[in-house]
Design an enzyme around this catalytic site. Structure first.
Site, mmCIF file in Angstrom:
data_model
loop_
_atom_site.group_PDB
_atom_site.id
_atom_site.type_symbol
_atom_site.label_atom_id
_atom_site.label_comp_id
_atom_site.label_asym_id
_atom_site.label_seq_id
_atom_site.Cartn_x
_atom_site.Cartn_y
_atom_site.Cartn_z
ATOM 1 N N MET A 1 0.572 -1.026 0.019
ATOM 2 C CA MET A 1 0.096 0.085 -0.302
ATOM 3 C C MET A 1 0.638 1.186 0.252
ATOM 4 S SD MET A 1 -2.279 2.366 1.925
ATOM 5 C CE MET A 1 -1.399 2.455 3.082
ATOM 6 N N PRO A 2 0.868 2.204 -0.858
ATOM 7 C CA PRO A 2 -0.083 2.829 -2.012
ATOM 8 C C PRO A 2 -0.227 1.497 -2.686
ATOM 9 C CG PRO A 2 1.171 4.161 -2.114
ATOM 10 C CD PRO A 2 1.577 3.735 -0.774
ATOM 11 N N LEU A 3 -1.686 1.827 -3.565
ATOM 12 C CA LEU A 3 -1.398 0.107 -4.970
ATOM 13 C C LEU A 3 -1.473 1.204 -5.818
ATOM 14 C CD1 LEU A 3 -3.033 -1.942 -6.381
ATOM 15 C CD2 LEU A 3 -4.712 -1.617 -6.238
ATOM 16 N N ILE A 71 -3.102 6.260 -7.315
ATOM 17 C CA ILE A 71 -3.239 5.552 -6.314
ATOM 18 C C ILE A 71 -4.253 5.681 -5.485
ATOM 19 C CG2 ILE A 71 -0.967 6.311 -4.070
ATOM 20 C CD1 ILE A 71 0.375 8.115 -6.335
ATOM 21 N N THR A 72 -4.210 4.211 -4.810
ATOM 22 C CA THR A 72 -5.255 4.047 -4.014
ATOM 23 C C THR A 72 -4.498 4.086 -3.145
ATOM 24 O OG1 THR A 72 -6.493 2.619 -5.606
ATOM 25 C CG2 THR A 72 -7.065 2.077 -3.323
#
Length: 135
Positions: A1-3, A71-72
């Site tokens: 994370m982040p993805l 970006i998640t």
């Protein structure tokens, strides 16, 4: 994370793709100070006829190097986000020859309850990853 998801036109070599991914990961490390193995990246390549990336009327020139980076992530400060924009585009230009005008970035924020890294667990919530954050 982040993805991180990369949407770009098809045709880059494996070497160029690896350089883009490595460069983006270093920008994440520098801007967000995440652990080095906190690396989740997906590349989506598209035929040129399947992509339209314009400029919202800003007059930003685009070439076939254009990409959208999504970006998640958990919430980030404005300072972290703007640092990432700068670090990423400077590094992509220097290391990969991609003009800053060809890099569009967007953030999708979520909370700790939105992540499972495997084994059917919410590791941020059960304490296996960092301290739980308020949701």
């Amino acid at each position: 994370m982040p993805l991180i998801r990369f949407d770009m036109l098809e045709g880059r070599s494996e070497t160029k793709l690896a350089a883009i991914l490595d460069t983006a990961h270093q920008a994440v490390l520098d801007a967000f100070h995440v652990p080095p193995r906190d690396r989740y990246q997906i590349v989506h390549e598209h035929k040129k006829s399947r992509v339209r990336i314009e400029d919202t009327g800003l007059g930003i020139p685009r070439t076939d190097n254009v990409m959208i980076i999504s970006i998640t992530t958990r919430p980030r400060t404005v300072e972290e986000k703007t640092a990432f924009f700068r670090i990423l585009t400077e590094a992509l230009e220097q290391k990969c020859g991609i003009a800053p005008s060809d890099v569009m970035v967007n953030y999708v924020e979520n909370t700790d309850a939105d992540w499972s890294f495997g084994n059917g667990e919410a590791q941020f919530l059960n304490g296996k990853l960092g301290k739980p954050q308020p949701s």
